[in-house]
Scaffold this motif. Sequence first.
Motif, short mmCIF file in Angstrom:
data_model
loop_
_atom_site.label_atom_id
_atom_site.label_comp_id
_atom_site.label_asym_id
_atom_site.label_seq_id
_atom_site.Cartn_x
_atom_site.Cartn_y
_atom_site.Cartn_z
N ALA A 181 0.82 -1.22 0.00
CA ALA A 181 0.00 0.00 0.00
C ALA A 181 0.85 1.27 0.00
O ALA A 181 0.41 2.31 -0.49
N THR A 182 2.06 1.20 0.54
CA THR A 182 2.93 2.38 0.53
C THR A 182 3.75 2.49 -0.74
O THR A 182 4.35 3.53 -1.00
N GLY A 183 3.79 1.41 -1.55
CA GLY A 183 4.50 1.47 -2.83
C GLY A 183 5.82 0.74 -2.88
O GLY A 183 6.65 1.00 -3.74
N VAL A 184 6.04 -0.21 -1.96
CA VAL A 184 7.25 -1.03 -1.98
C VAL A 184 7.26 -1.87 -3.26
O VAL A 184 6.23 -2.42 -3.66
N THR A 185 8.41 -1.97 -3.90
CA THR A 185 8.54 -2.72 -5.15
C THR A 185 8.63 -4.22 -4.88
O THR A 185 7.97 -5.01 -5.55
N GLU A 186 9.45 -4.62 -3.93
CA GLU A 186 9.65 -6.03 -3.57
C GLU A 186 9.69 -6.16 -2.06
O GLU A 186 10.19 -5.28 -1.37
N TYR A 187 9.18 -7.28 -1.54
CA TYR A 187 9.17 -7.55 -0.10
C TYR A 187 9.85 -8.89 0.11
O TYR A 187 9.36 -9.91 -0.38
N LEU A 188 11.00 -8.89 0.79
CA LEU A 188 11.77 -10.11 0.98
C LEU A 188 11.91 -10.45 2.45
O LEU A 188 12.03 -9.57 3.30
#
Length: 188
Positions: free
Chosen positions: A105-112
């Motif tokens: 929702a905040t606009g992070v491209t990738e979450y690892l």
Amino acid sequence: MEETDLSPLRILIVEDSAQMCELLCVLLEAMGITDVFVAHDGEEGYALFLEHVPDIIITDGAMSPIDGYELTDRIRKNPDNPNPYVPIIMLSGHLEEERVERARATGVTEYLAKPVSSDTLYERLTSIVSSPYYFVRTPTYLGPDRRRKTSALVYSGPERRDTDPLPPRDEKIVQLEKGPSFGPIRSF
């Protein structure tokens, strides 16, 4: 297997754990990336972002006083920012659905997930620099188009489900914008 030269990249690491910072720096150096800046919280990270305008940001989610979510939100929403489209990779030990959704929702491209492996980090960096992607801009959101393939935006063929009609396209409400391109990156 084709390898991508990542050495021209300028990376900003925003991480409050000294051990994780050291690990990320070692992994990036092993990939040939030497132009790396390190911040220990979101406030310092935002200042370094404005000063150095990195190609990619790698941030922790949970920090104080400003965490990775707020950092991402500031970067995406500040109209005076030099690059609101900068790819942001969030690393986190918290994999609960609400945290992942908050990052999206905040606009992070990738979450690892932490701890991140060198292979996973390399794959994500390579994917970011070698595959063009688009950003969606609405009145309340600027971030990566989660569909990753823009052909889904215009498909109206015979296999289109009747229960999932195309939404009306109002350019004032939803806009697709091209993300950054990485000219000096090459595969060999």
